[in-house]
Design a protein around this motif. Sequence first.
Motif, short mmCIF file in Angstrom:
data_model
loop_
_atom_site.label_atom_id
_atom_site.label_comp_id
_atom_site.label_asym_id
_atom_site.label_seq_id
_atom_site.Cartn_x
_atom_site.Cartn_y
_atom_site.Cartn_z
N VAL A 116 0.35 -1.18 -0.11
CA VAL A 116 -0.01 0.10 -0.22
C VAL A 116 0.63 1.41 0.23
CG1 VAL A 116 -1.44 1.32 0.96
CG2 VAL A 116 -1.53 -1.78 1.00
N TYR A 130 -6.83 9.40 0.12
CA TYR A 130 -6.41 7.91 0.03
C TYR A 130 -6.02 7.79 1.73
CZ TYR A 130 -8.36 7.97 -4.84
OH TYR A 130 -9.43 7.90 -5.27
N THR A 132 -5.67 9.08 3.92
CA THR A 132 -6.46 9.82 5.23
C THR A 132 -7.30 7.92 6.03
OG1 THR A 132 -6.34 12.16 5.19
CG2 THR A 132 -7.59 11.44 6.91
N LEU A 133 -8.05 8.16 5.05
CA LEU A 133 -8.88 6.85 4.63
C LEU A 133 -8.05 5.13 5.33
CD1 LEU A 133 -10.96 7.71 1.85
CD2 LEU A 133 -11.65 7.94 3.86
N ILE A 134 -7.57 5.28 5.07
CA ILE A 134 -6.68 3.76 4.78
C ILE A 134 -5.49 4.15 5.87
CG2 ILE A 134 -4.36 3.38 3.90
CD1 ILE A 134 -5.14 3.35 1.10
N TYR A 135 -5.12 5.33 6.78
CA TYR A 135 -5.01 5.67 7.71
C TYR A 135 -5.46 4.80 8.88
CZ TYR A 135 -1.26 6.68 11.89
OH TYR A 135 -0.84 6.83 12.76
N PHE A 136 -6.66 5.16 8.31
CA PHE A 136 -8.04 6.16 10.16
C PHE A 136 -7.81 4.83 10.79
CE2 PHE A 136 -11.57 6.53 12.55
CZ PHE A 136 -11.67 7.76 11.74
N PRO A 137 -8.27 3.64 10.27
CA PRO A 137 -8.37 2.35 11.21
C PRO A 137 -7.45 2.06 11.64
CG PRO A 137 -8.76 1.79 9.14
CD PRO A 137 -8.02 3.36 9.33
N SER A 138 -5.83 2.72 12.07
CA SER A 138 -4.79 2.02 12.89
C SER A 138 -4.90 2.86 14.23
CB SER A 138 -3.16 2.37 12.30
OG SER A 138 -3.64 1.39 11.06
N PHE A 193 -2.40 -1.91 9.58
CA PHE A 193 -1.39 -1.80 8.88
C PHE A 193 -1.25 -0.36 8.96
CE2 PHE A 193 -3.99 -1.79 5.19
CZ PHE A 193 -3.58 -0.10 4.44
#
Lengths: 324, 281
Positions: A116, A130, A132-138, A193
């Motif tokens: 990623v 993108y 921000t959205l991908i980092y968010f769960p972490s 991740f």
Amino acid sequence: MGKQINSAYSLPADHPPDAAGSRKLKAGRRWESPLAGYLFISPWLLGFFLFTFWPMIQSAYFSFTEYSLLEAPKWIGLDNFNKILNEDRLFYKSLGVTLWFVFISVPLKLMTALLVAVLLNRKLRGMHIYRTLIYFPSLVGTSVAIAILWSNMLGTDGFVNKLLSYAGIEGKSWIGSPDTALGTLILLAMWQFGASMVIFLAGLKQISGELYEAASVDGASRIRQFRTITIPLLSPVILFNLVLQTIAAFQMFTQAFVITKGGPINSTYMFALYLYEKAFGRLEMGYASAMAWILLLIIGAVTALIFFSSRYWVFYATDGGKSK
Amino acid sequence: MNRLTWKSLRRHGLLLVLSLFMIYPVVWWISASFKSNEEMSSPGLIPIKATINNFIEGWHAVPGFSFTHFYANTFLLIAGVLFTTLISCSLVAFGFSRLDFPLRSFWFSIVLMTVMLPNQITLVPQYAMFNDFGWVNTYLPFIVPHSMAGGIGGAFFIFLLVQFIRGIPSELDEAAKIDGCSWFGIYFRIIMPLLKAPLVTVAIYCFLWNWDDFLGHLIYINDVDKYTVGLALRMMIDTSSTAPWGQLFAMSLVSVLPAVLIFFFAQRHIVEGVATSGLKG
């Protein structure tokens, strides 16, 4: 990035390690500010001795005793270790579960993070959205809140099963079945991740674009470029992430405690969970201390193994590109 | 040109799918906290009958206490931890990066080693010690170690600040020294004002990690009266035989709000902190 990590983990830049070593031999070296120096670091020094060093010695002592917190520790020699290694089947179970978790979740997480990161390391409009959205769960990784979400999502009535039923797949309680419960925890670890990804991104930014240009002029494919440029130049960062994530994964607690409570049939009984149960559930503090030392030894051994193997796969650009 | 746009389109598509996959559970979670319990297993993202009852009932779900109380507790704990961390870690970092004293390199390598030390090893003796001090069921087991540049992330914060202070030109302190400024003066008047940005990073991480320090809270805090938000949430799951999911989602959503707000207002600091040294989380 690799270089940065190296120097970061040694000593302050103006005092290279060998200089410090040889200086000690010279008699009569004058320190510019010995008293002030110790005064400034005294909070840490005091805290280190009080809350780390002394507890470690105590922990080592407790591991040879029977200690319930209510009475003074009673010396029993190697009994705790004997019992753990020869009789305690739950110990082996929890160790096995933890090793599975570590050896599956860490590589999967790092691979996802790397792929990623490569995908995100491009100039593209809206990239920060993108990211921000991908980092968010972490962001809220180890919180109880995420654990609650997870235990509903993958339970019998969770929306995952509803989605699967649309596809004609019959769902089950993924968290309540012994053969999938650990998988749900691994999936959760993979979903988060983000931190590793950010570190990979920082590393990728250090790789000069000229290398890729030169490679594509020579006709190297994208996949080949990834394998022969990205991976070797990023290997110090991979090592760094690998060590950190491995150590963290060995100590996984909150999610297992909240989502599965170690069950079903102990299939997610992580080592940290067992240690907690022994120490604070049954007040077997001596036994728990012995377990903690075994955990430390295992983590130490695995970390040492990673560092040892790194000789063969970590590439430092300072070698002038000749080490391969 | 045509090929280029096609390529970027494909990339947008890929990233979009990935982002949706990552964020879907979160969006579902937000919507679920407005759903009634009958709707809870639906994968839809828009509640059919939106209600804020989950928030109202959830807020008072723990008998005898409202979540206001638990938030006050958590913020009190974290305020103590934050304040002491910022002072102690900056002092220690200044010592390591600017002062010259025997064994400095040795002690600094110990700082870095403690970053990697699993906390299980000190868990039992620390508990025994704090129990002897009569500190169990107070917030002192969190605040006192942090006031000595320890606790969660302490060593990491020292490292982060040392890295930053080393980047500040030492001509500044030299000049101040010639003017007769003491070491403490240099720390307080010259270095500290320049440390604002990294201190914000430290504060953010200190906040986030302590907010999520479930194991620590679980061990040291026994009275519901002193519970933090995380413990209260766990209590909600454990006390009811059938989990009131709507309320749980609503309350856990509120519980991550501080982290989310920090993330959006200080994203740069978060990313910088991770990128400089990339520990944890």
